[in-house]
Design an enzyme around this catalytic site. Structure first.
Site, PDB file in Angstrom:
ATOM      1  N   HIS A 202      -0.534   0.630  -7.591  1.00 25.00           N
ATOM      2  CA  HIS A 202      -1.376   1.803  -7.356  1.00 25.00           C
ATOM      3  C   HIS A 202      -0.636   2.978  -6.735  1.00 25.00           C
ATOM      4  CE1 HIS A 202      -2.246   1.566  -2.887  1.00 25.00           C
ATOM      5  NE2 HIS A 202      -1.705   0.388  -3.097  1.00 25.00           N
ATOM      6  N   CYS A 326      -2.831   2.603   5.663  1.00 28.77           N
ATOM      7  CA  CYS A 326      -3.022   1.250   6.183  1.00 28.77           C
ATOM      8  C   CYS A 326      -3.250   1.253   7.684  1.00 28.77           C
ATOM      9  CB  CYS A 326      -1.800   0.389   5.854  1.00 28.77           C
ATOM     10  SG  CYS A 326      -1.545   0.196   4.088  1.00 28.77           S
TER      11      CYS A 326
END
Length: 388
Positions: A202, A326
């Protein structure tokens, strides 16, 4: 690339929009039935699709298809690489600016023996201390050196050639988290002699939830899977293969590879244009890692005293980030910027803008205008709040 509501998308380091080729291939694979491990013709068809995707990814990296293990993404690939290498015995060595998928995996593996982990510092630009790396390799029995090719927050690139040379001379393996690099900058594994490499689809236009680990044939690596079961992927990763995701990864790899060099140059020029506009129109801002070679589409900009979350809120029509996706929502500031010697306040006043294959000149002009206006707005509000 703009999405609904005319939003300028500059968060490619978090995830890239799916390439049309990858979307079409993924949807097509989802519409077929067959477990790639089944022996009937539907299963064989699924296996053929997986084999084709493996070749597509191998072509992008210039490696053998048999050296690729499909995973759920780079996080799993990183964990698998470190887990297997640590089983050799010896120390793990990494850097202070690695992605948490490497740093936290290394800390977890060495939790019962913290001294077995060596975390190398970087300077104020984000450059690795190669002298300390060589000294440590000479003094300790290192099993694995794990250094990323491109930093996910600053885009700073690492020349891995001296790292590989020093590590191999000392008998250590080398792993690189190439998540931000693959599919965005040309990479030739016949020249870059790393033993292991992680990637995620991705980040360069493939679907989320799929990635791969490259394991060089002949690497002195013990068989140590994270997931045990049916022995898929040559025994390295048990579990039914994500055929649709893998097919999408392969299609994205092929599409990215067609104009990789030209796109890297184009995107680098757009990034430079964006930085030039910000530096010219915003007083007292600076680009992190600017003196080093960086990934073409990444800029990390600090606006001292201006909270990044407030700037992002003030420019809702630009999709950007205040660091690694993240780590979003984490109470602590960027560990990358802290490792580079930035203050906590400066780390909290930094936004990351990341460009990609679909970014246009118009996107850059609109984004620069929005960022400038956002910073000025926040500064005005802060000044009014501080006024007696």
């Amino acid at each position: 690339m703009r999405t609904e509501g005319e939003v300028v998308y500059l968060d490619y380091n978090a995830t890239a929009p799916m390439r049309p080729e990858a979307l079409e291939a993924t949807v097509s694979a989802m519409q077929t039935v067959g477990n790639a491990s089944s022996m009937h013709h539907l299963g064989r068809d699924a296996a053929t699709r997986v084999d084709h995707a493996r070749r597509q990814v191998a072509d992008l990296l210039n490696c053998s298809p048999g050296e690729l293990i499909f995973t759920s993404g780079a996080t799993e690939a990183n964990n698998l690489a470190l887990h297997a290498a640590y089983a050799r015995g010896g120390y793990l060595m990494t850097s202070a600016v690695e992605h948490p998928a490497v740093l936290e995996a290394a800390r977890s593996l060495t939790a019962e023996q913290p001294d077995a982990l060596v975390v190398l510092p970087v300077d104020s630009d984000g450059a690795l201390d190669l002298e300390l790396l060589s000294f440590t390799l000479a003094e300790r029995d290192v099993a694995l050196v794990s250094i990323m090719l491109a930093n996910n927050e600053t885009g700073v690139l690492v020349d891995l050639r001296p790292v590989v040379e020093a590590a191999h001379a000392a008998g250590a393996l080398v792993h690189t988290d190439a998540t931000q690099y693959v599919g965005r900058v040309p990479l030739d594994l016949s020249e870059l002699d790393v033993d292991l490499l992680s990637l995620s689809a991705h980040k360069f236009g493939g679907p989320q939830g799929v990635g791969a680990l490259f394991v060089r044939r002949g690497a002195a690596l013990p068989y140590r899977p994270l997931l045990v079961g049916g022995g898929h992927e040559g025994g390295w990763r048990a579990g039914t293969l994500n055929v649709a995701g893998i097919v999408g990864l392969g299609a994205a790899a092929e599409a990215a590879g067609k104009r990789l060099e030209q796109e890297a140059v184009r995107i680098g020029e757009l990034r430079d244009r964006l930085e030039g506009l910000l530096l010219a129109k915003v007083d007292d801002c600076h680009i992190n890692g600017r003196r080093l070679a960086r990934l073409p589409g990444v800029t990390s900009v600090t606006f001292p005293g201006v909270p990044a979350d407030a700037v992002l809120a003030a420019m809702p029509h630009v999709a950007a980030s205040d660091g690694s996706a993240c780590s979003s929502g984490a109470p602590s500031p960027s560990h990358v910027l802290l490792a580079m010697g930035r203050s906590r306040e400066d780390a909290d006043s930094t936004i990351r803008l990341s460009l990609g294959y679909a970014t246009t000149e118009q996107d850059i002009e609109r984004a620069a205008e929005a960022v400038v206006a956002g910073v000025q707005h926040v500064r005005t509000v802060l000044a009014a709040t501080d006024a007696p």
